[in-house]
Write an enzyme that holds these catalytic residues in place. Structure first.
Site, PDB file in Angstrom:
ATOM      1  CG  ASP A  16     -10.716  94.554  86.820  1.00 52.80           C
ATOM      2  OD1 ASP A  16     -10.116  93.681  87.478  1.00 52.80           O
ATOM      3  OD2 ASP A  16     -11.013  94.417  85.615  1.00 52.80           O
TER       4      ASP A  16
ATOM      5  CG  HIS B 266      -5.522 101.256  84.836  1.00 49.57           C
ATOM      6  ND1 HIS B 266      -6.241 102.359  84.431  1.00 49.57           N
ATOM      7  CD2 HIS B 266      -6.426 100.245  84.924  1.00 49.57           C
ATOM      8  CE1 HIS B 266      -7.513 102.035  84.264  1.00 49.57           C
ATOM      9  NE2 HIS B 266      -7.654 100.741  84.567  1.00 49.57           N
TER      10      HIS B 266
ATOM     11  CG  ASP C  30       4.189 105.997  84.975  1.00 47.86           C
ATOM     12  OD1 ASP C  30       3.150 105.335  85.172  1.00 47.86           O
ATOM     13  OD2 ASP C  30       4.959 106.345  85.888  1.00 47.86           O
TER      14      ASP C  30
ATOM     15  CD  GLU D 158      -5.988  96.503  84.141  1.00 47.19           C
ATOM     16  OE1 GLU D 158      -6.831  96.091  84.966  1.00 47.19           O
ATOM     17  OE2 GLU D 158      -6.272  96.743  82.947  1.00 47.19           O
TER      18      GLU D 158
END
Length: 630
Positions: free
Chosen positions: A84, A417, A469, A478
């Site tokens: 993020d 991710h 995955d 992540e």
């Protein structure tokens, strides 16, 4: 597992195994040097702010250039935490401490591997931000962005539309855990920079001392002052960070005040009371106990010896628990041999433990010490063998035969991710990717990520060594700063050992790295001086100068500059290329397959001189290694 080839081997092999078990040897099957350089590239991929000219991760661009401006402070820079775009202060500070710890205690190894420059760059990108975030002695800006609104969007950092609200700590809104960890990060960085830029080192120490005083005087949990952090990085206590900060300040200053602090507060803050099985962004006790064991073993205990011995007893407990020698009170392990502490992003805990044990092995070896566990007496080499087992699991020696460090080996996660890695870069897709649009067009794609985020340590497998995955499987796919940072020290230590897979660094190509050079006319605190050069005679500087797409294939024009960094002229050099699929200009092919040499006009590359070559191909860049030279 070894097979019997004859009846004679039934007797010889068990005897040999018994002899080897007495003195474990370290034999490598992985290229730790490559893993080290790629891990450092991950920190470039996580950069926020105005990117420098020597940025190697070309699919990233400038971002977060207005951070803090709405509240009248400049908070441009620092690192995004994971997949993020929130700049969480606590894990960022912990990652910085880990990088600096590596640069301090594995200095020789980093210099020899030609990676001290990139390591200092990674540290400084964080510490420059912490200096900005600490504009007054009792004020620390602890976070930019919030996870809830940020996670509503799937977009590149360069396109961010989510709020960039900044959150601060002050006497009315304390955060001893965050302020303490930031103080530790700056004190450790002070030591890392001291040999290269004393002015910058001194500046870091000023901020470290002020932040420790702030953390100690105004006590409280940072997530009470920054409530939006609680859902993502809840702190379980701040006592460990206060001890952690004081420990690093003692190492940085040799001021007895800080040693006295950890001794006098050993019980009230839990330093000699807590026997732990975890070392992480949230729990620093094992780190405190290991570093203070070094003070004791170095003969610096003095009147505090008995208390430091109690700290070391807890360091031994942590080590014995990790190494399954603690009379049943051990850290859980997967069937495949991985330390397993948490369902969410477990590999960061395995990596931190392995790094801490590798450092403790170093301390013990220099002091000729041992660890006495309930089930065994462990030599320093035993600790290093165990740390290596965790590193090897991470790099592919596991039931999945999968490397959990992206870009290392032939088989690694491709649906990481990570917003930036999963969306085409601005250089190819110039139109902005909208907040919701990104979910529909990129997050849900079944194809692999368009950008390889080299060096990212993903969350890793579950308790049964199983791994899926999938981009939506954020618990496992992540990456985070606090996961990658301990790997720098761990990989550089393993890379330095005899018998590693790349057994002569002279035959290895340094991966993209540029040692610091202080710009002329800059302030004395702007950058450190250039790092010492290794024995590698050639420095390779790799850049992508152009990209274009034909159909579904993207092609890249790679330019490689070779510089003679030795003090002798070089001739008759031969370079070996792996995975070269396109055309190459500037070198001459030899009769040996995939081998190239200097062009006819260049007989000798003199000290300080450069030459370059260019190649064009789709996909990943070629791997180049030096085979021979005169």
């Amino acid at each position: 597992m070894m097979r019997e080839s004859s009846s004679r081997s039934r007797y010889i092999l068990p005897l040999l195994a018994a002899l080897l078990s007495l003195h474990p040897t370290i034999i490598s099957a992985f290229d730790y040097g490559d893993a080290l350089s790629k891990t450092l590239l991950f920190f470039e991929a996580q950069r926020s702010g105005k990117l420098p000219a020597n940025q190697h991760v070309k699919w990233r661009g400038d971002s977060g250039l207005g951070d803090g401006h709405g509240q009248g402070v400049n908070l441009v820079g620092g690192y995004y935490d994971g997949g993020d775009h929130v700049k969480f202060g606590l894990p960022m500070a912990f990652a910085s401490t880990m990088l600096s710890w590596s640069a301090v205690d594995f200095k020789t190894e980093l210099v020899k591997s030609n990676q001290m420059g990139p390591t200092l760059e990674a540290i400084k990108w964080g510490t420059d931000y912490f200096i900005k975030a600490h504009p007054q002695p009792n004020v620390l800006w602890g976070q930019v962005g919030d996870g809830v609104s940020d996670h509503y969007c799937w977009e590149r950092a360069e396109d961010m539309t989510s709020p960039r609200t900044a959150y601060k700590l002050d006497p009315e809104h304390p955060g001893s855990d965050l302020a303490g960890e930031t103080a530790a990060a700056l004190a450790a960085a002070c030591l890392a920079f001291k040999p290269y830029d004393s002015a910058y080192s001194d500046l870091l120490l000023v901020h470290a001392k002020q932040l420790f005083s702030f953390a100690d005087r105004f006590r409280g949990f940072y997530h009470d002052s920054v409530p939006c952090a609680k859902q993502f990085y809840t702190s379980t206590g701040y006592s460990d960070e206060l001890l952690w900060a004081a420990t690093w300040l003692y190492r940085a200053t040799n001021d007895e005040y800080y040693l006295k602090y950890v001794v006098e507060n050993c019980e009230s803050l839990g330093g000699t009371g807590w026997a732990v099985k975890e070392f992480s962004w949230d729990n620093k006790y094992a780190g405190v106990q290991i570093v203070l064991s070094k003070v004791l073993m170095d003969g610096g205990g003095g009147a505090y010896t008995s208390t430091l011995q109690q700290y070391q007893a807890k360091a031994d407990y942590f080590t014995c628990a990790c190494m399954q020698k603690n009379d049943g009170y051990n850290v859980p392990m997967t069937p495949g041999g991985l330390l397993y502490l948490h369902q969410w992003n477990n590999l960061q805990y395995s990596a931190s433990a392995a790094f801490a044990i590798a450092v403790y092995s170093e301390y013990l070896a220099k002091a000729k010490g041992v660890v006495k566990c309930p089930e065994a007496q462990l030599q320093p080499q035993d600790l290093l063998v165990f740390a290596k087992s965790q590193a090897d699991y991470i790099l592919g020696k596991n039931p999945k035969n999968l490397s959990y460090v992206v870009g290392c080996g032939d088989n690694y996660p491709v649906h990481v991710h990570h917003r930036g890695a999963s969306i085409a870069p601005i250089s190819l897709l110039r139109s902005a990717v909208g907040c919701v649009d990104g979910f529909e067009k990129w997050y849900k794609r079944l194809e692999a990520n368009p950008n390889i985020i080299y060096g990212a340590l993903v969350g890793g497998p579950n308790a049964n060594d199983e791994f899926i995955d999938d981009r939506s499987n954020y618990e496992q796919t992540e990456p985070t700063l606090s996961g990658a940072a301990p790997l720098v020290g761990l990989f550089c230590k393993l890379h330095s050992l005899p018998g590693k897979s790349a057994d002569s660094y002279k035959k290895e190509t340094p991966k993209p790295s540029t040692p610091y050079h202080k710009p002329q006319g800059s302030s004395p605190t702007s950058t450190p001086a250039s790092t010492p050069k290794s024995d590698t005679p050639i420095e390779f500087l790799h850049s992508i100068t152009k990209t274009w797409t034909v159909g579904k294939e993207t092609y890249y024009r790679h330019k490689v500059v070779m510089k003679n960094v030795s003090n002798k002229p070089i001739s008759e050099m031969k370079l070996y290329f792996e995975n070269l699929t396109g055309s190459l200009w500037g070198l001459i092919p030899t009769k040996e397959k995939n081998m190239y040499q200097f062009p006819q006009w260049l007989k000798v590359l003199n000290p300080g001189s450069e030459c370059s070559f260019v190649y064009i191909q789709g996909g990943a860049q070629a791997k180049i290694s030096i085979q021979s030279y005169h």
